[in-house]
Design an enzyme around this catalytic site. Structure first.
Site, PDB file in Angstrom:
ATOM      1  N   GLU A   1       0.825  -1.195   0.000  1.00  0.00           N
ATOM      2  CA  GLU A   1       0.000   0.000   0.000  1.00  0.00           C
ATOM      3  C   GLU A   1       0.867   1.255   0.000  1.00  0.00           C
ATOM      4  OE1 GLU A   1      -3.856  -1.702   2.385  1.00  0.00           O
ATOM      5  OE2 GLU A   1      -2.222  -0.980   3.602  1.00  0.00           O
TER       6      GLU A   1
ATOM      7  N   CYS B   1       3.373   8.567   0.708  1.00  0.00           N
ATOM      8  CA  CYS B   1       4.032   7.647   1.647  1.00  0.00           C
ATOM      9  C   CYS B   1       4.109   6.285   0.983  1.00  0.00           C
ATOM     10  CB  CYS B   1       3.184   7.602   2.925  1.00  0.00           C
ATOM     11  SG  CYS B   1       3.774   6.418   4.129  1.00  0.00           S
TER      12      CYS B   1
ATOM     13  N   CYS C   1       6.793  -6.739   7.091  1.00  0.00           N
ATOM     14  CA  CYS C   1       7.989  -6.210   7.746  1.00  0.00           C
ATOM     15  C   CYS C   1       8.480  -7.227   8.767  1.00  0.00           C
ATOM     16  CB  CYS C   1       7.663  -4.887   8.454  1.00  0.00           C
ATOM     17  SG  CYS C   1       9.110  -4.086   9.197  1.00  0.00           S
TER      18      CYS C   1
ATOM     19  N   CYS D   1       7.933  -4.533  15.531  1.00  0.00           N
ATOM     20  CA  CYS D   1       7.502  -3.512  16.482  1.00  0.00           C
ATOM     21  C   CYS D   1       6.101  -3.866  16.986  1.00  0.00           C
ATOM     22  CB  CYS D   1       7.511  -2.123  15.845  1.00  0.00           C
ATOM     23  SG  CYS D   1       9.142  -1.638  15.258  1.00  0.00           S
TER      24      CYS D   1
ATOM     25  N   CYS E   1       2.709  -1.983  15.752  1.00  0.00           N
ATOM     26  CA  CYS E   1       2.524  -1.738  14.314  1.00  0.00           C
ATOM     27  C   CYS E   1       1.795  -2.891  13.646  1.00  0.00           C
ATOM     28  CB  CYS E   1       3.892  -1.538  13.660  1.00  0.00           C
ATOM     29  SG  CYS E   1       3.799  -1.283  11.875  1.00  0.00           S
TER      30      CYS E   1
ATOM     31  N   GLY F   1       7.160  -1.800   5.797  1.00  0.00           N
ATOM     32  CA  GLY F   1       8.530  -2.281   5.664  1.00  0.00           C
ATOM     33  C   GLY F   1       9.578  -1.396   6.284  1.00  0.00           C
ATOM     34  N   GLU F   2      10.773  -1.971   6.417  1.00  0.00           N
ATOM     35  CA  GLU F   2      11.927  -1.257   6.964  1.00  0.00           C
ATOM     36  C   GLU F   2      12.882  -0.980   5.798  1.00  0.00           C
ATOM     37  OE1 GLU F   2      13.117   0.351   9.497  1.00  0.00           O
ATOM     38  OE2 GLU F   2      15.024   0.474   8.453  1.00  0.00           O
TER      39      GLU F   2
ATOM     40  N   SER G   1      12.506   6.719   6.614  1.00  0.00           N
ATOM     41  CA  SER G   1      12.244   6.484   8.037  1.00  0.00           C
ATOM     42  C   SER G   1      12.688   5.077   8.406  1.00  0.00           C
ATOM     43  CB  SER G   1      10.744   6.658   8.308  1.00  0.00           C
ATOM     44  OG  SER G   1      10.451   6.397   9.665  1.00  0.00           O
TER      45      SER G   1
ATOM     46  N   LEU H   1      11.942   6.257  17.387  1.00  0.00           N
ATOM     47  CA  LEU H   1      12.537   6.060  18.707  1.00  0.00           C
ATOM     48  C   LEU H   1      11.538   5.390  19.641  1.00  0.00           C
ATOM     49  CD1 LEU H   1      15.338   6.777  19.769  1.00  0.00           C
ATOM     50  CD2 LEU H   1      14.405   8.900  20.650  1.00  0.00           C
TER      51      LEU H   1
ATOM     52  N   ASN I   1      -2.189   4.930  16.455  1.00  0.00           N
ATOM     53  CA  ASN I   1      -3.360   4.570  15.665  1.00  0.00           C
ATOM     54  C   ASN I   1      -3.712   3.112  15.952  1.00  0.00           C
ATOM     55  OD1 ASN I   1      -3.667   7.066  14.090  1.00  0.00           O
ATOM     56  ND2 ASN I   1      -1.674   6.503  13.247  1.00  0.00           N
TER      57      ASN I   1
ATOM     58  N   CYS J   1      -0.545   5.947  10.058  1.00  0.00           N
ATOM     59  CA  CYS J   1       0.733   5.342  10.439  1.00  0.00           C
ATOM     60  C   CYS J   1       0.494   4.048  11.201  1.00  0.00           C
ATOM     61  CB  CYS J   1       1.509   6.244  11.403  1.00  0.00           C
ATOM     62  SG  CYS J   1       1.984   7.796  10.741  1.00  0.00           S
TER      63      CYS J   1
HETATM   64  N1  SAH Z   1      10.135   0.807   9.397  1.00  0.00           N
HETATM   65  C1  SAH Z   1      10.247   2.244   9.305  1.00  0.00           C
HETATM   66  C2  SAH Z   1       9.237   2.793   8.356  1.00  0.00           C
HETATM   67  C3  SAH Z   1       7.805   2.688   8.846  1.00  0.00           C
HETATM   68  S1  SAH Z   1       7.372   4.309   9.225  1.00  0.00           S
HETATM   69  C4  SAH Z   1      10.159   2.860  10.681  1.00  0.00           C
HETATM   70  O1  SAH Z   1       9.817   2.147  11.612  1.00  0.00           O
HETATM   71  O2  SAH Z   1      10.474   4.027  10.835  1.00  0.00           O
HETATM   72  C5  SAH Z   1       6.026   4.142  10.159  1.00  0.00           C
HETATM   73  C6  SAH Z   1       6.040   5.072  11.359  1.00  0.00           C
HETATM   74  O3  SAH Z   1       4.798   4.843  11.996  1.00  0.00           O
HETATM   75  C7  SAH Z   1       7.135   4.717  12.350  1.00  0.00           C
HETATM   76  O4  SAH Z   1       7.611   5.867  13.004  1.00  0.00           O
HETATM   77  C8  SAH Z   1       6.386   3.850  13.336  1.00  0.00           C
HETATM   78  O5  SAH Z   1       6.964   3.861  14.607  1.00  0.00           O
HETATM   79  C9  SAH Z   1       5.022   4.482  13.328  1.00  0.00           C
HETATM   80  N2  SAH Z   1       3.968   3.565  13.741  1.00  0.00           N
HETATM   81  C10 SAH Z   1       3.960   2.217  13.677  1.00  0.00           C
HETATM   82  N3  SAH Z   1       2.808   1.737  14.160  1.00  0.00           N
HETATM   83  C11 SAH Z   1       2.070   2.788  14.540  1.00  0.00           C
HETATM   84  C12 SAH Z   1       0.765   2.932  15.090  1.00  0.00           C
HETATM   85  N4  SAH Z   1      -0.017   1.883  15.326  1.00  0.00           N
HETATM   86  N5  SAH Z   1       0.330   4.182  15.350  1.00  0.00           N
HETATM   87  C13 SAH Z   1       1.087   5.253  15.069  1.00  0.00           C
HETATM   88  N6  SAH Z   1       2.314   5.177  14.531  1.00  0.00           N
HETATM   89  C14 SAH Z   1       2.808   3.959  14.281  1.00  0.00           C
END
Ligand code: SAH
Length: 354
Positions: free
Chosen positions: A96, A116, A123, A127, A130, A171-172, A203, A226, A301, A344
């Site tokens: 997506e 985006c 991924c 985390c 996510c 993805g990362e 990111s 972070l 979210n 996100c």
């Molecule tokens: N893998 C990379 C790119 C994904 S960016 C990374 O982690 O940075 C997605 C962003 O959304 C990241 O900052 C992640 O921490 C954040 N994110 C992941 N799950 C989320 C959620 N449920 N609600 C809000 N932000 C979230």
């Protein structure tokens, strides 16, 4: 098997030109047809000889990525769903991208239209907060599949112009370094999409060695997720922290050869009762000491089965106020496209290919 020509960087196509006895400058000409002019076929590349066009068609494919479905949110956010076919020995996958219009921004910045994009299907970083992580890693994307999302996003957005591209979808990106690097070359090159690297942000969860490499090799903006103020917290929320703990990650950031006026963005997902206490904000101030940073606070979210709750609004504002009082520019990333699962951390491309 024929390769998609959009998977090659310039050096790769120059090598091909050398093999078939063409001058190296032909590579740039061909790439301009493929990317800048979006030629529909090799045959349309009218300043190339008939022989060269035929040879290209023998060795390469040229397939454009088009979305299978576009969902539209009440707030104007659009989500593009792509079905990637099983090709080149890879599995079929769904990914997506999200188009996010930002008007009347509180900081007075010009209107933006941010695209985006995803760098992997699923991924592998795990985390806990996510939705994409729940899918596990399906597979890495090829450069053509990364750049293809931008081509498709630009087409869907027209006549509006995409102003920014962020690697914040599924993805990362730094776990798929080579293809992401090739995609960045194509997106920024004059013969390609000619997008300024200042308008592109990658990111990452913080794969420290790859972070250093990215900054050394490209001019794009860096965002580091972070989301914790201690190693105990971060180990639990982001398993990658066991490999690259806070001190290692932040030292790598301190040592980056960042251009003078550039800042690193740190993203911080606020989870009620997990990482949103006053003490977390104070620890963050100490952790980030000596770094030129912007802090992006992301309200969590939710998604089904997440097991976390968003921090109350008052908590988010208090967290932001503490950081600001200590001189850290902290902004709140307002949630967009939640009603279509486009915010996100909500990208999961759950609907399997029909
Ligand atoms: N893998 C990379 C790119 C994904 S960016 C990374 O982690 O940075 C997605 C962003 O959304 C990241 O900052 C992640 O921490 C954040 N994110 C992941 N799950 C989320 C959620 N449920 N609600 C809000 N932000 C979230």
């Amino acid at each position: 098997m024929r390769q998609d020509i959009q998977d090659l960087d310039r050096a790769g196509l120059e090598a091909w030109c050398a093999r078939v006895g063409e001058a190296p400058y032909r590579a740039t000409q061909i790439l301009a047809w493929v990317h800048r002019k979006r030629a529909a076929s090799f045959d349309a590349m009218s300043n190339l000889s008939r022989t060269l066009r035929a040879r290209l068609a023998t060795d390469f494919t040229l397939e454009r990525t088009t979305p299978a479905f576009v969902a539209v949110s009440a707030d104007g956010t659009r989500k593009l769903l792509f079905h990637l076919p099983a090709e080149h020995g890879l599995r079929a996958a769904a990914i997506e991208s999200v188009l996010i219009p930002q008007t009347d921004r509180p900081d007075g910045a010009r209107d933006r239209l941010t695209l985006c994009i995803s760098s992997q299907a699923g991924c592998g970083m795990g985390c806990r907060f996510c939705a994409t992580a729940r899918m596990g890693l399906v597979r890495n994307l090829r450069p053509s599949e990364i750049v293809g999302q931008v081509g498709a996003g630009i087409a869907v957005a027209a006549p509006a112009t995409v102003t920014n591209v962020v690697f914040m979808g599924m993805g990362e990106p730094l776990a798929n370094y080579g293809p992401v690097k090739t995609a960045l070359e194509i997106l920024t090159a004059e013969w390609g999409y000619a997008i300024s690297p200042r308008r592109i942000t990658v990111s990452t969860v913080g794969l420290a060695p790859a972070v250093a490499r990215l900054i050394a090799e490209t001019g794009v903006n860096l965002a580091v997720s972070l989301s914790a103020s201690t190693d105990v917290q971060r180990d639990r929320l982001m398993p990658v922290n066991r490999r690259y703990p806070l001190a290692v990650l932040l030292n790598a950031c301190r040592e980056l050869p960042l251009p003078r006026r550039k800042r690193i963005t740190f993203e911080y997902v606020l989870l009620a009762g997990e990482n949103d206490a006053d003490a977390d904000a104070h620890r963050l101030v100490r952790l980030l000491h000596g770094l030129r940073v912007k802090l992006n606070l992301i309200p969590f979210n939710p998604f089904p089965g997440a097991g976390f709750a968003p921090s109350p609004r008052a908590r988010i504002l208090r967290f932001q106020a503490i950081l600001r009082a200590q001189g850290i520019g902290a902004t709140i990333r307002e949630s967009r496209g939640q009603d279509i699962q486009a915010a996100c951390g909500q990208l999961a491309a759950a609907r399997p290919a029909a």
